[in-house]
Write a protein that holds these residues in place. Structure first.
Motif, mmCIF file in Angstrom:
data_model
loop_
_atom_site.group_PDB
_atom_site.id
_atom_site.type_symbol
_atom_site.label_atom_id
_atom_site.label_comp_id
_atom_site.label_asym_id
_atom_site.label_seq_id
_atom_site.Cartn_x
_atom_site.Cartn_y
_atom_site.Cartn_z
ATOM 1 N N VAL A 158 0.835 -1.204 0.000
ATOM 2 C CA VAL A 158 0.000 0.000 0.000
ATOM 3 C C VAL A 158 0.871 1.256 0.000
ATOM 4 O O VAL A 158 0.589 2.225 -0.714
ATOM 5 N N ASP A 162 1.210 4.376 -2.705
ATOM 6 C CA ASP A 162 1.120 5.779 -2.319
ATOM 7 C C ASP A 162 2.292 6.574 -2.891
ATOM 8 O O ASP A 162 2.125 7.688 -3.406
ATOM 9 N N SER A 165 1.746 6.909 -6.681
ATOM 10 C CA SER A 165 0.633 7.818 -6.970
ATOM 11 C C SER A 165 1.019 9.268 -6.703
ATOM 12 O O SER A 165 0.834 10.132 -7.565
ATOM 13 N N ILE A 198 -6.555 -3.691 -0.563
ATOM 14 C CA ILE A 198 -5.575 -3.056 -1.446
ATOM 15 C C ILE A 198 -6.073 -2.940 -2.883
ATOM 16 O O ILE A 198 -5.624 -2.068 -3.629
ATOM 17 N N LYS A 200 -8.835 -1.806 -3.968
ATOM 18 C CA LYS A 200 -9.411 -0.468 -4.131
ATOM 19 C C LYS A 200 -8.308 0.567 -4.363
ATOM 20 O O LYS A 200 -8.445 1.465 -5.196
ATOM 21 N N VAL A 201 -7.220 0.422 -3.613
ATOM 22 C CA VAL A 201 -6.100 1.356 -3.747
ATOM 23 C C VAL A 201 -5.447 1.206 -5.115
ATOM 24 O O VAL A 201 -5.063 2.200 -5.745
ATOM 25 N N ARG A 204 -7.615 2.978 -7.749
ATOM 26 C CA ARG A 204 -7.507 4.436 -7.669
ATOM 27 C C ARG A 204 -6.128 4.934 -8.126
ATOM 28 O O ARG A 204 -6.019 5.991 -8.739
ATOM 29 N N THR A 205 -5.102 4.157 -7.835
ATOM 30 C CA THR A 205 -3.759 4.538 -8.288
ATOM 31 C C THR A 205 -3.684 4.523 -9.806
ATOM 32 O O THR A 205 -3.060 5.413 -10.417
ATOM 33 N N ASP A 233 -14.643 3.327 -6.676
ATOM 34 C CA ASP A 233 -13.230 3.332 -7.067
ATOM 35 C C ASP A 233 -13.076 3.249 -8.589
ATOM 36 O O ASP A 233 -12.247 3.943 -9.179
#
Length: 268
Positions: A158, A162, A165, A198, A200-201, A204-205, A233
């Motif tokens: 994750v 970040d 992104s 993760i 979802k992340v 979005r990334t 998302d």
């Protein structure tokens, strides 16, 4: 009385050097090739700083006190911070703080050293390494971030997302997209896999990176009821990639993105 930071007090020769070379540490200690003189009072307060790092990280006010002392001494505190980062006798949360403080004090000069800790055995130090590199806005460590996307720890993966992104590292977008198919990002037995948080992340990334190759697959996923939990998302990423704004309702979104997908297909 002044003491030079060399291999005397706070000596690094006693540390297990591992993958980090002593040369890289010496460059951090003495970036200009000059030894840093210590007043006698510095020796006392730096010993006190090192002792703080041995305390329970949950001690009220400890984190603020460590930060205040380290920033007061600046470069003189570097050997202490390095020692804490490298030795397992210190609580992991304190080692985390030492990593962040090293980056804050030494700036981009500390990046190569900090990046080595992305391979540390403990997940918290791997996250600390990534966090510090993000704070330093180090966009060029593609191999470090790419490897972290496959880390055994979900938290590390994750954090890698970040970094990618926030720093807009678009060259790693294909590797991020591949995470949708990586079984380590799902739980349960084969044939009954469930998505972990993760996913979802990841979605979005992909949107943040405006990865156009993912547009059609995402537009297809949003049509399927079994991806209902991902609709926010998926919609977020599709809007980021296309620059279009969808309706607020679920049915409206599905029709909207279906139409967009058809229009894009006709252009090809």
């Amino acid at each position: 009385m002044k003491l030079a930071i060399g291999l005397g007090l706070l000596s690094l020769s006693t540390l297990a050097m591992g993958a980090v070379s002593e040369k890289s540490i010496q460059l951090l200690k003495n970036p200009n090739g000059q030894k840093v003189a210590l007043e006698k009072k510095d020796v006392v307060t730096l010993e006190r700083l090192e002792n703080m790092f041995t305390m329970d990280a949950r001690t009220p006010g400890l984190s603020a006190m460590i930060k205040r002392h380290a920033l007061h001494h600046k470069q003189k505190a570097v050997p202490v911070l390095i020692k804490v980062m490298k030795e397992s006798k210190y609580p992991e949360q304190n080692r985390w703080q030492a990593t962040m403080l090293l980056g804050q004090i030494m700036g981009v000069k500390s990046a190569p050293f900090i990046a080595k800790f992305a391979d540390h055995p403990h997940w918290m130090m791997r996250v600390a390494s990534l966090k510090a590199l993000l704070a330093l806005r180090q966009k060029d460590y593609h191999a470090v971030y790419s490897k972290a996307l496959k880390d055994p720890s979900l938290i590390v993966r994750v954090q890698a997302l970040d970094n990618i992104s926030q720093m807009q590292i678009k060259t790693l977008a294909p590797q991020v997209w591949n995470m949708m198919y990586d079984q380590s990002n799902y739980s349960g037995e084969v044939g009954n896999r469930k998505r972990t948080s993760i996913v979802k992340v990841v979605i979005r990334t992909i949107g943040d990176l405006k990865f156009e190759k993912a547009q059609k697959p995402l537009a297809k996923l949003i049509q399927k009821p079994k991806y209902q939990d991902l609709i926010e998302d998926l919609d977020y990423s599709l809007e980021k990639i296309t620059g279009e704004t969808s309706p607020n309702s679920v049915d409206g979104r599905r029709k909207f993105w279906s139409k967009i997908a058809v229009n894009e297909t006709k252009k090809i």
